[in-house]
Design an enzyme around this catalytic site. Structure first.
Site, PDB file in Angstrom:
ATOM      1  N   CYS A 117     -13.786  15.372 -10.827  1.00  0.00           N
ATOM      2  CA  CYS A 117     -14.727  15.582  -9.712  1.00  0.00           C
ATOM      3  C   CYS A 117     -15.853  16.556 -10.067  1.00  0.00           C
ATOM      4  O   CYS A 117     -16.856  16.626  -9.352  1.00  0.00           O
ATOM      5  CB  CYS A 117     -13.992  16.088  -8.479  1.00  0.00           C
ATOM      6  SG  CYS A 117     -12.626  15.039  -8.012  1.00  0.00           S
ATOM      7  N   HIS A 258     -18.698  19.611  -3.566  1.00  0.00           N
ATOM      8  CA  HIS A 258     -17.871  18.423  -3.778  1.00  0.00           C
ATOM      9  C   HIS A 258     -17.188  18.092  -2.454  1.00  0.00           C
ATOM     10  O   HIS A 258     -16.624  18.968  -1.799  1.00  0.00           O
ATOM     11  CB  HIS A 258     -16.851  18.713  -4.876  1.00  0.00           C
ATOM     12  CG  HIS A 258     -15.822  17.635  -5.022  1.00  0.00           C
ATOM     13  ND1 HIS A 258     -16.156  16.303  -5.035  1.00  0.00           N
ATOM     14  CD2 HIS A 258     -14.470  17.693  -5.143  1.00  0.00           C
ATOM     15  CE1 HIS A 258     -15.049  15.587  -5.163  1.00  0.00           C
ATOM     16  NE2 HIS A 258     -14.017  16.408  -5.227  1.00  0.00           N
ATOM     17  N   ASN A 288     -13.332  11.362  -0.588  1.00  0.00           N
ATOM     18  CA  ASN A 288     -13.587  12.011  -1.873  1.00  0.00           C
ATOM     19  C   ASN A 288     -13.900  10.918  -2.908  1.00  0.00           C
ATOM     20  O   ASN A 288     -13.039  10.107  -3.230  1.00  0.00           O
ATOM     21  CB  ASN A 288     -12.337  12.808  -2.252  1.00  0.00           C
ATOM     22  CG  ASN A 288     -12.462  13.512  -3.586  1.00  0.00           C
ATOM     23  OD1 ASN A 288     -13.381  13.252  -4.359  1.00  0.00           O
ATOM     24  ND2 ASN A 288     -11.528  14.398  -3.858  1.00  0.00           N
TER      25      ASN A 288
HETATM   26  O1  UT7 Z   1     -11.211  16.382  -5.865  1.00  0.00           O
HETATM   27  C1  UT7 Z   1     -10.009  17.063  -5.860  1.00  0.00           C
HETATM   28  C2  UT7 Z   1      -9.000  16.229  -5.131  1.00  0.00           C
HETATM   29  N1  UT7 Z   1      -8.014  16.808  -4.346  1.00  0.00           N
HETATM   30  C3  UT7 Z   1      -8.163  17.578  -3.250  1.00  0.00           C
HETATM   31  O2  UT7 Z   1      -9.193  18.043  -2.901  1.00  0.00           O
HETATM   32  C4  UT7 Z   1      -6.924  17.806  -2.457  1.00  0.00           C
HETATM   33  C5  UT7 Z   1      -6.763  19.228  -1.994  1.00  0.00           C
HETATM   34  N2  UT7 Z   1      -5.666  19.295  -1.024  1.00  0.00           N
HETATM   35  C6  UT7 Z   1      -5.831  18.854   0.231  1.00  0.00           C
HETATM   36  O3  UT7 Z   1      -6.883  18.401   0.622  1.00  0.00           O
HETATM   37  C7  UT7 Z   1      -4.646  18.996   1.177  1.00  0.00           C
HETATM   38  O4  UT7 Z   1      -3.633  19.751   0.536  1.00  0.00           O
HETATM   39  C8  UT7 Z   1      -4.071  17.626   1.631  1.00  0.00           C
HETATM   40  C9  UT7 Z   1      -5.076  16.956   2.576  1.00  0.00           C
HETATM   41  C10 UT7 Z   1      -3.805  16.736   0.432  1.00  0.00           C
HETATM   42  C11 UT7 Z   1      -2.777  17.832   2.404  1.00  0.00           C
HETATM   43  O5  UT7 Z   1      -2.991  18.695   3.499  1.00  0.00           O
HETATM   44  P1  UT7 Z   1      -1.998  19.915   3.760  1.00  0.00           P
HETATM   45  O6  UT7 Z   1      -2.424  20.553   5.006  1.00  0.00           O
HETATM   46  O7  UT7 Z   1      -1.982  20.742   2.497  1.00  0.00           O
HETATM   47  O8  UT7 Z   1      -0.648  19.165   4.005  1.00  0.00           O
HETATM   48  P2  UT7 Z   1       0.734  19.303   3.228  1.00  0.00           P
HETATM   49  O9  UT7 Z   1       0.642  18.712   1.868  1.00  0.00           O
HETATM   50  O10 UT7 Z   1       1.191  20.728   3.361  1.00  0.00           O
HETATM   51  O11 UT7 Z   1       1.659  18.384   4.105  1.00  0.00           O
HETATM   52  C12 UT7 Z   1       1.974  18.686   5.454  1.00  0.00           C
HETATM   53  C13 UT7 Z   1       2.816  17.576   6.031  1.00  0.00           C
HETATM   54  C14 UT7 Z   1       3.980  17.163   5.133  1.00  0.00           C
HETATM   55  O12 UT7 Z   1       5.076  16.871   5.954  1.00  0.00           O
HETATM   56  P3  UT7 Z   1       6.259  17.933   6.161  1.00  0.00           P
HETATM   57  O13 UT7 Z   1       6.811  18.200   4.786  1.00  0.00           O
HETATM   58  O14 UT7 Z   1       5.624  19.129   6.775  1.00  0.00           O
HETATM   59  O15 UT7 Z   1       7.198  17.210   7.074  1.00  0.00           O
HETATM   60  C15 UT7 Z   1       3.491  15.891   4.480  1.00  0.00           C
HETATM   61  O16 UT7 Z   1       4.546  15.028   4.115  1.00  0.00           O
HETATM   62  O17 UT7 Z   1       2.011  16.420   6.184  1.00  0.00           O
HETATM   63  C16 UT7 Z   1       2.678  15.289   5.593  1.00  0.00           C
HETATM   64  N3  UT7 Z   1       1.676  14.351   5.117  1.00  0.00           N
HETATM   65  C17 UT7 Z   1       1.149  13.394   5.904  1.00  0.00           C
HETATM   66  N4  UT7 Z   1       1.395  13.053   7.171  1.00  0.00           N
HETATM   67  C18 UT7 Z   1       0.665  12.030   7.676  1.00  0.00           C
HETATM   68  C19 UT7 Z   1       1.079  14.302   3.898  1.00  0.00           C
HETATM   69  N5  UT7 Z   1       0.173  13.304   3.867  1.00  0.00           N
HETATM   70  C20 UT7 Z   1       0.201  12.725   5.098  1.00  0.00           C
HETATM   71  C21 UT7 Z   1      -0.506  11.665   5.689  1.00  0.00           C
HETATM   72  N6  UT7 Z   1      -0.240  11.362   6.956  1.00  0.00           N
HETATM   73  N7  UT7 Z   1      -1.452  10.979   5.015  1.00  0.00           N
END
Ligand code: UT7
Length: 332
Positions: A117, A258, A288
Site C-alpha cells: 500500500c 492511504h 482499500n
Molecule cells: O493497507 C493496510 C491494510 N490493512 C489495514 O489497514 C487493516 C488495519 N486493521 C483494521 O482496519 C481493523 O483492525 C479491522 C477493520 C481489520 C478490524 O477491526 P477491529 O476493530 O480491530 O476488530 P477486531 O479484529 O478486534 O475484531 C472484533 C470482532 C471479532 O469478534 P470477537 O472476537 O470480538 O467475537 C471479530 O471476529 O469483530 C469480528 N469481526 C467481524 N464481525 C463482523 C471481524 N471481522 C468482521 C466482519 N464482520 N467483517
C-alpha cells in the site's frame, strides 16, 4: 526548503475504477457480517470489483491514458514507466511492460516495484530521483490493483476491506524552484512482515494442490496489529517530513492518506493535530485499493478542486512489508 536539486512536478493525473459495485449488504450475503459492522469499524460502504478478464494492467492502462492526456503528453514522450502493485497480471513480465504495450509507449524503461500500500509513494520517489539525475524526462507512474483476485471470500476479517482500481501520475522536470515534489520520507521494517502477507505463489510456496488446499494464495492479515502499527508509522513519517522541512501542520492545505480505515485516519488526525476536514477521503466508495489508493485519491482531489495551484499537500501511507512513506508536494 526543497532538498531536491531539480524540481519535479506532477504534470497530470488519472484514475479508473471498475463499474461493478459490491456493497456491504452484498458481502453480508456471502460472509457473516453486516453493513453496520463494516461501516462503523472501517468507514467503508462499498468497493469496486474488476470484471472477469479485466486485469491490473487493463485498469492501470486506463488510468495512465487519462494521466497522459491531462499532462498533454503523447505515449512517445514517456521514457520511464514504473508500476506499483501486489496483484500483477502475472509474476513476469512486469505489469509496467504490459501497460507500456497497451499504451503504445515505444521508448521507455519499464519496471514494477512492490511496496504494497506504500507502493505509490515508493515509485514516486524513485521516478523523481531518476528525473533529477537528468537521465529521464517524463515518467509515468501507476498504482494498480485487482485485490479481488487474492481475497479469501470466506474470510470476513479481510474480504470486506479491499477493492480494485488504478491511479496514475505523470512526473516531469520543472525550472521553477520550490515547486512539485519537495521531499520524501520512506521507511520499512521487514521484521513485521507476517502481520500482512500472502504466503503462496512465490518460490517459498509455489502453487500445488496442497498450497491451494491450505488457502496459501490468499491475503492474510492480523488486523488489530496492523492497525496499531499503521497509526504509529504514519504519524512518525508525517512528523519527520514536516520537521525536516521546517514546516508545521497548519501550513498543509490537504492531507491525502492511504485509504484503509477511517478510524486509522481519525487517530492520525488527532495525533498530528490536523482537523479531519483537511484529510481527503474516498474510502467509503472504494475500500482499500492498496497501491492504487493514494493516486486515485490524488486524482479525485485535483478534479474536485480540493487541491489547487500553490497548495502544500502531504501524502502519507503504510502497507505490508511493513513499509511506509510520506511525501510533501507543492502544487504547481
Ligand atoms: O493497507 C493496510 C491494510 N490493512 C489495514 O489497514 C487493516 C488495519 N486493521 C483494521 O482496519 C481493523 O483492525 C479491522 C477493520 C481489520 C478490524 O477491526 P477491529 O476493530 O480491530 O476488530 P477486531 O479484529 O478486534 O475484531 C472484533 C470482532 C471479532 O469478534 P470477537 O472476537 O470480538 O467475537 C471479530 O471476529 O469483530 C469480528 N469481526 C467481524 N464481525 C463482523 C471481524 N471481522 C468482521 C466482519 N464482520 N467483517
Amino acid at each position: 526548503m526543497s532538498i531536491l536539486p531539480r524540481s519535479v512536478v506532477i504534470k497530470g493525473t488519472g484514475s479508473y475504477t471498475p463499474d461493478t459495485v459490491k456493497t456491504n449488504d452484498d458481502l453480508a450475503k456471502i460472509v457473516d457480517t453486516s453493513d453496520e459492522w463494516i461501516f462503523t469499524r472501517t468507514g467503508i460502504k462499498e468497493r469496486r470489483i474488476a470484471a472477469d478478464g479485466e486485469q491490473a494492467s487493463d485498469m492501470g492502462a486506463k488510468a495512465a491514458t487519462q494521466a497522459l492526456s491531462n499532462a498533454g503528453l503523447n505515449p512517445e514522450d514517456v521514457d520511464l514507466v514504473i508500476v506499483a502493485t501486489i496483484t500483477p497480471d502475472m509474476p513476469f513480465p512486469s505489469t509496467a511492460c504490459l501497460i507500456q504495450t497497451k499504451l503504445g509507449i515505444t521508448n521507455a524503461v519499464c519496471m514494477d516495484i512492490e511496496a504494497a500500500c506504500s507502493g505509490f509513494l515508493y515509485i514516486m520517489e524513485v521516478a523523481a530521483s531518476l528525473i533529477q539525475s537528468g537521465r529521464y524526462q517524463n515518467a509515468l507512474i501507476v498504482g494498480t490493483e485487482k485485490l479481488s483476485s487474492i481475497l479469501d471470500w470466506e474470510d470476513r476479517t479481510t474480504c470486506v476491506l479491499f477493492g480494485d482500481g488504478a491511479g496514475a501520475a505523470v512526473l516531469c522536470p520543472s525550472d521553477v524552484p520550490g515547486t512539485g515534489l519537495l521531499d520524501f520520507k520512506l521507511g520499512a521494517d521487514g521484521a513485521n512482515g507476517e502481520v500482512l502477507y500472502m504466503p503462496g505463489g512465490g518460490s517459498a510456496n509455489p502453487a500445488t494442490g496442497a498450497s491451494i488446499d491450505r488457502r496459501l494464495h490468499f491475503l492474510k492479515m492480523r488486523g488489530r496489529e496492523v492497525f496499531k502499527l499503521a497509526v504509529k508509522v504514519m504519524e512518525k513519517a508525517a512528523k519527520e517530513i514536516l520537521e525536516q522541512n521546517g514546516l508545521n501542520s497548519d501550513q498543509l492545505a490537504c492531507v491525502i492518506p492511504h485509504q484503509a480505515n477511517l478510524r486509522i485516519i481519525e487517530l492520525l488526525s488527532s495525533r498530528l493535530e490536523i482537523p479531519m476536514d483537511r484529510f481527503y477521503l474516498n474510502l467509503e466508495k472504494y475500500g482499500n485499493t492498496s497501491a492504487a489508493s493514494i493516486p486515485i485519491a490524488l486524482d479525485e482531489a485535483f478534479r474536485d478542486e480540493r487541491i489547487k495551484s500553490g497548495d502544500l499537500i502531504l501524502l502519507v501511507a503504510f502497507g505490508a512489508g511493513l513499509t511506509w512513506g510520506a511525501a510533501l508536494v507543492r502544487c504547481p
